[in-house]
Every structure is written in C-alpha cells, then in structure tokens.
Design a protein around this motif. Structure first.
Motif, mmCIF file in Angstrom:
data_model
loop_
_atom_site.group_PDB
_atom_site.id
_atom_site.type_symbol
_atom_site.label_atom_id
_atom_site.label_comp_id
_atom_site.label_asym_id
_atom_site.label_seq_id
_atom_site.Cartn_x
_atom_site.Cartn_y
_atom_site.Cartn_z
ATOM 1 N N GLY A 1 20.928 -5.434 9.696
ATOM 2 C CA GLY A 1 20.980 -5.868 8.196
ATOM 3 C C GLY A 1 19.964 -6.108 6.801
ATOM 4 N N HIS A 2 18.586 -5.874 7.986
ATOM 5 C CA HIS A 2 17.451 -6.425 6.744
ATOM 6 C C HIS A 2 17.672 -5.233 6.130
ATOM 7 C CE1 HIS A 2 17.292 -10.293 9.284
ATOM 8 N NE2 HIS A 2 17.459 -9.018 11.008
ATOM 9 N N ARG A 3 16.523 -5.467 5.041
ATOM 10 C CA ARG A 3 16.198 -4.524 3.843
ATOM 11 C C ARG A 3 15.029 -4.161 4.086
ATOM 12 N NH1 ARG A 3 16.809 -5.005 -2.375
ATOM 13 N NH2 ARG A 3 14.741 -6.264 -2.611
ATOM 14 N N ILE A 4 14.483 -3.196 4.096
ATOM 15 C CA ILE A 4 12.910 -2.495 5.133
ATOM 16 C C ILE A 4 12.621 -1.538 3.740
ATOM 17 C CG2 ILE A 4 11.249 -1.479 6.152
ATOM 18 C CD1 ILE A 4 14.310 -4.151 6.998
ATOM 19 N N THR A 5 10.906 -2.487 3.244
ATOM 20 C CA THR A 5 10.238 -1.402 2.888
ATOM 21 C C THR A 5 9.406 -1.175 2.984
ATOM 22 O OG1 THR A 5 10.859 -2.963 0.637
ATOM 23 C CG2 THR A 5 8.558 -1.778 0.821
ATOM 24 N N TYR A 6 9.019 0.248 2.719
ATOM 25 C CA TYR A 6 7.168 0.175 3.766
ATOM 26 C C TYR A 6 6.243 0.733 2.765
ATOM 27 C CZ TYR A 6 9.521 1.120 8.727
ATOM 28 O OH TYR A 6 10.064 1.973 10.150
ATOM 29 N N LEU A 7 5.167 -0.200 2.726
ATOM 30 C CA LEU A 7 4.287 -0.311 2.165
ATOM 31 C C LEU A 7 2.902 0.892 3.047
ATOM 32 C CD1 LEU A 7 3.070 -0.113 -0.269
ATOM 33 C CD2 LEU A 7 1.868 -3.329 0.452
ATOM 34 N N VAL A 8 2.951 1.713 2.893
ATOM 35 C CA VAL A 8 2.047 2.436 4.153
ATOM 36 C C VAL A 8 1.647 4.176 2.128
ATOM 37 C CG1 VAL A 8 3.205 2.408 5.969
ATOM 38 C CG2 VAL A 8 3.895 4.307 3.905
ATOM 39 N N GLU A 9 0.576 5.048 3.585
ATOM 40 C CA GLU A 9 -0.068 6.146 2.308
ATOM 41 C C GLU A 9 0.709 6.665 1.824
ATOM 42 O OE1 GLU A 9 -2.918 5.837 2.336
ATOM 43 O OE2 GLU A 9 -3.811 4.781 3.636
ATOM 44 N N GLN A 10 -0.010 7.258 0.930
ATOM 45 C CA GLN A 10 0.825 8.199 -0.086
ATOM 46 C C GLN A 10 1.089 9.544 0.737
ATOM 47 O OE1 GLN A 10 0.968 7.667 -3.574
ATOM 48 N NE2 GLN A 10 2.390 9.627 -3.590
ATOM 49 N N GLY A 11 2.579 10.416 0.367
ATOM 50 C CA GLY A 11 3.203 11.185 1.252
ATOM 51 C C GLY A 11 3.824 11.118 2.736
ATOM 52 N N SER A 12 4.428 9.407 2.555
ATOM 53 C CA SER A 12 5.054 9.097 3.110
ATOM 54 C C SER A 12 6.489 9.030 3.185
ATOM 55 C CB SER A 12 4.512 8.088 3.249
ATOM 56 O OG SER A 12 3.402 7.384 4.690
ATOM 57 N N TYR A 13 7.748 9.233 3.868
ATOM 58 C CA TYR A 13 9.031 9.228 3.469
ATOM 59 C C TYR A 13 9.967 9.099 4.268
ATOM 60 C CZ TYR A 13 9.034 13.392 6.188
ATOM 61 O OH TYR A 13 9.350 14.454 7.638
ATOM 62 N N CYS A 14 11.130 8.315 4.513
ATOM 63 C CA CYS A 14 11.636 7.768 5.348
ATOM 64 C C CYS A 14 13.743 7.397 4.650
ATOM 65 C CB CYS A 14 11.467 6.346 5.232
ATOM 66 S SG CYS A 14 12.193 5.007 6.571
ATOM 67 N N ASP A 15 14.755 8.012 5.225
ATOM 68 C CA ASP A 15 15.135 7.887 5.107
ATOM 69 C C ASP A 15 15.893 6.884 5.207
ATOM 70 O OD1 ASP A 15 15.984 8.369 7.758
ATOM 71 O OD2 ASP A 15 17.038 10.165 7.537
ATOM 72 N N PHE A 16 16.476 5.361 5.412
ATOM 73 C CA PHE A 16 16.782 4.328 5.983
ATOM 74 C C PHE A 16 16.015 2.973 5.352
ATOM 75 C CE2 PHE A 16 13.796 4.934 9.686
ATOM 76 C CZ PHE A 16 13.137 4.154 9.948
ATOM 77 N N ALA A 17 14.818 3.506 4.628
ATOM 78 C CA ALA A 17 13.766 2.293 4.080
ATOM 79 C C ALA A 17 13.204 3.258 2.738
ATOM 80 C CB ALA A 17 12.655 1.524 5.252
ATOM 81 N N THR A 18 12.891 1.749 2.381
ATOM 82 C CA THR A 18 12.636 2.015 0.258
ATOM 83 C C THR A 18 10.442 1.980 1.051
ATOM 84 O OG1 THR A 18 13.678 0.884 -0.484
ATOM 85 C CG2 THR A 18 11.237 1.969 -1.810
ATOM 86 N N VAL A 19 10.519 3.808 0.372
ATOM 87 C CA VAL A 19 9.034 3.817 0.761
ATOM 88 C C VAL A 19 8.281 4.119 0.061
ATOM 89 C CG1 VAL A 19 7.204 5.551 1.593
ATOM 90 C CG2 VAL A 19 9.058 5.653 2.313
ATOM 91 N N LYS A 20 7.204 2.807 -0.240
ATOM 92 C CA LYS A 20 5.994 2.474 -1.336
ATOM 93 C C LYS A 20 4.765 3.250 -1.130
ATOM 94 C CE LYS A 20 4.421 -0.821 -4.261
ATOM 95 N NZ LYS A 20 4.805 -1.981 -5.074
ATOM 96 N N ALA A 21 3.973 3.850 -1.784
ATOM 97 C CA ALA A 21 2.294 3.887 -1.532
ATOM 98 C C ALA A 21 1.570 3.514 -1.801
ATOM 99 C CB ALA A 21 2.387 5.435 -2.341
ATOM 100 N N ILE A 22 0.374 2.977 -1.003
ATOM 101 C CA ILE A 22 -0.446 2.050 -1.053
ATOM 102 C C ILE A 22 -1.526 2.402 -2.347
ATOM 103 C CG2 ILE A 22 -2.941 1.126 -0.132
ATOM 104 C CD1 ILE A 22 -1.017 0.953 2.747
ATOM 105 N N ASN A 23 -2.381 1.537 -3.077
ATOM 106 C CA ASN A 23 -3.078 2.002 -3.868
ATOM 107 C C ASN A 23 -4.343 0.627 -3.506
ATOM 108 O OD1 ASN A 23 -4.811 2.064 -5.942
ATOM 109 N ND2 ASN A 23 -3.647 1.389 -7.451
ATOM 110 N N HIS A 24 -5.248 1.742 -3.150
ATOM 111 C CA HIS A 24 -5.886 1.303 -2.665
ATOM 112 C C HIS A 24 -7.531 0.125 -3.543
ATOM 113 C CE1 HIS A 24 -5.776 2.338 1.858
ATOM 114 N NE2 HIS A 24 -5.498 4.121 0.719
ATOM 115 N N SER A 25 -6.889 0.621 -4.873
ATOM 116 C CA SER A 25 -8.299 0.278 -5.508
ATOM 117 C C SER A 25 -7.287 -1.713 -5.999
ATOM 118 C CB SER A 25 -8.066 1.139 -6.742
ATOM 119 O OG SER A 25 -6.364 1.421 -7.317
ATOM 120 N N GLU A 26 -6.185 -1.449 -5.638
ATOM 121 C CA GLU A 26 -5.536 -3.205 -5.731
ATOM 122 C C GLU A 26 -5.171 -3.202 -5.030
ATOM 123 O OE1 GLU A 26 -1.071 -3.900 -8.891
ATOM 124 O OE2 GLU A 26 -1.534 -2.289 -7.607
#
Length: 329
Positions: free
Chosen positions: A34-59
């Motif tokens: 029942g938890h809500r998951i976000t993956y902050l990972v490298e560009q090109g990642s994908y997932c069907d049970f969580a939100t995926v956000k690409a890391i910006n290495h300059s920030e």
C-alpha cells in the motif's frame, strides 16, 4: 508512506544486475503493502508499479526528490547530508574502504556485514520467487559458478580447480569466458568446464535449475551474495569459503565451507548427502522480497520518527591486510 528509492543505474534489471534486482522487488512488495513508490534512477528506466524519475547529475539530488516524499532510500552513500530535506536511510551493498566513515543511517545486508562496520542494523536481501521458474529437483551431472569471473575476489580459478580435481564432475561458469586476457591471459582447456558469459533471465534460471550445486570460493568478505540464494532456491547446496556472509547464511544442512580446495572437492563428491528440497525451502522461507520489504518499512518508520539507526558513523573495524583472503590449493 511515499517512498523514493534512489539508485545510480537503470531499472529494470539487465542480465544479472544484483542491486537493480533487489530494489525492483523491494519497490514491488512495498507497492503491494500500500505504499507509493518513486524510483529516482538513470535515464532509460521504466516501471509499471511505480513512478520513475530520471536523475539530473547537474542538480543537487535532494532538489530532485518529490516534495511529498516521506522517506528516501539511497542505494549509495549520499554526498551531502546537510542538505537533506527528508528523512532517509542508506543501504550499503558492497564493502567500503578502511578509512571511509559511513552515514549514521546506513543499513547493511547481513549481520556479518554490519558487524564488520560496528553496526547491528541489517536487512537480508530478498527476491520474488514467483518470478522464478519452479525448482526442478532432478539434477544433471554438473555444478555451476555464478558471478563476475573477471573479479579475482570471486575466484573462478579456484572453482575450476575444485571441479577438475573431482571424479566425473563438470562445471558451468556463468559470468565469464574461457579466455580472458585482462586476467593475465587466463584460459582453461579442460573439457569439464563450460563458459556461458554474462547470462540472465530464463537462460540463467534453467542452468541453475539443473545444477547439482554452486561452487563459490570467494576470496573476500562477501556482503550477502544473491548468487547464493538464487542457487539455494533451485535446490543447489553451496560449496564456498568461510568468509563474510557465507558463515552466517550457509549451515551444514545447505552447504559446506572451507578455504581448502581439497576439502571442497571432497564435499562435492558427496553432494547427494544434501537435500535439494531443504535448500529450496530455506531460500523461499528466509530470503523472499516480502520479508525484506517488511523489514525495511520498520527502518523507514524509525527514520521518519527521527531515530538514528547507528549511534556512531559505521567504519570498518579491521582492515584486511592482504588483497585476497586465504585459499589453499
């Protein structure tokens, strides 16, 4: 809870990918709870049970974490914790250098791993066995090595010698090649040894499923070892060295440990004394992803409550004097 998992790699897993496999199943189980998951990972990642956000290495990494995050779960030591905007924990998947102080909210992956850094905080890795084919307990006449053979600490040469010295035994090396010029022109001519390179998915599982056992004579303090639990799941006893997590995970019921080649050769010649069923049941009961997720939720709740997981910053207590631990041919 809203949980953000941070890792500097892509998901889902490609071929073996130990850490990626673990955090995938962790997020999947957390979502089921029942938890809500976000993956902050490298560009090109994908997932069907969580939100995926690409890391910006300059920030700054903290500025990239969603505002509604309750707790952040890093898979690496964060560089600047003074900027922390959310409660967090850090899983240490490998071995740190002798001079490195780790974050006070570091979590290790076995009891032995934690103790070597003066900590008592650990969570065993777990896998979703529903994603694996059913164990076939009728075995063929070979053993397997599973790991990056190019890493000398994994000791593929030792594994090869264990098998070649045994009568009528064969070894399939998963994670290496017969010729490796980077390792000082390592080559193996014995017809008893087969090489499969870096394998994953169905091919890897099929090879493990027919194997009589895992040959795992590592020459370092293994933090955990997914190769161990995957092999156990498929009913394979473990024949390895008494280092790191192996002394903790491998009892006499599911394997044999020694840093002497001759001892391990004798042990594999008596492989039928081990119960394939017992090995599989042990992995299923003790190293599943649901159990791992529940353990991490307990630590997330501590972090959210402001409880520090380690009173002092963990640091390696006894530096290893030599590059490789002892191995006797």
């Amino acid at each position: 809870m809203n949980i953000t998992i941070v890792h500097y790699n892509t998901i889902p897993v490609s071929l073996y990918g130990g850490t990626e496999r673990v955090i995938w199943y962790l997020g999947k189980e957390l979502a089921k709870l029942g938890h809500r998951i976000t993956y902050l990972v490298e560009q090109g990642s994908y997932c069907d049970f969580a939100t995926v956000k690409a890391i910006n290495h300059s920030e700054d990494i903290w500025l990239q974490i969603p505002e509604d995050t309750d707790v952040v779960h890093f898979q690496h030591q964060p560089n600047i914790t003074e900027n922390a905007k959310h409660p967090y924990i850090v899983t240490m998947h490998g071995n740190a250098g002798s001079n490195e102080q780790l974050d006070t909210n570091t979590v290790f992956v076995s009891k032995n791993h934690a103790e070597r850094y003066g900590s008592t905080t650990f969570v065993y890795n777990g896998l979703d066995w529903d994603d694996y084919s059913s164990p076939n307990l009728k075995k063929e006449e070979y053993f397997h090595f599973l790991g990056k053979a190019a890493w000398r600490i994994k000791n593929v040469r030792g594994a090869i010698n264990v098998v070649t010295k045994a009568k009528n035994k064969r070894l399939k090396v998963l994670g290496g090649h017969r010729f490796n010029f980077k390792m000082g022109v390592r080559f193996t001519l014995s017809p008893k040894i087969s090489f499969y390179g870096m394998v994953g998915g169905t091919q890897k599982n099929e090879l493990l499923n027919k194997s009589k056992g895992l040959i795992f004579p590592v020459l370092w303090h293994e933090p955990f070892g997914l190769a161990i639990i995957e092999s156990l799941y498929y009913g394979c006893p473990i024949f390895g060295t008494p280092y790191g997590s192996l002394t903790e995970l491998i009892s006499n019921d599911v394997g044999y440990l020694s840093n002497k080649r001759s001892d391990l050769t004798n042990a594999i010649e008596n492989v039928t004394t081990f119960s394939n069923e017992k090995c599989s049941e042990y992995a299923i009961d003790c190293f599943n992803s649901k159990k791992m997720a529940i353990s991490y939720v307990e630590l997330y709740e501590k972090a959210v409550s402001g409880i520090i997981l380690n009173i002092e910053k963990p640091k390696l207590k006894n530096a290893q004097n030599s590059k490789f631990l002892e191995w006797y041919e």
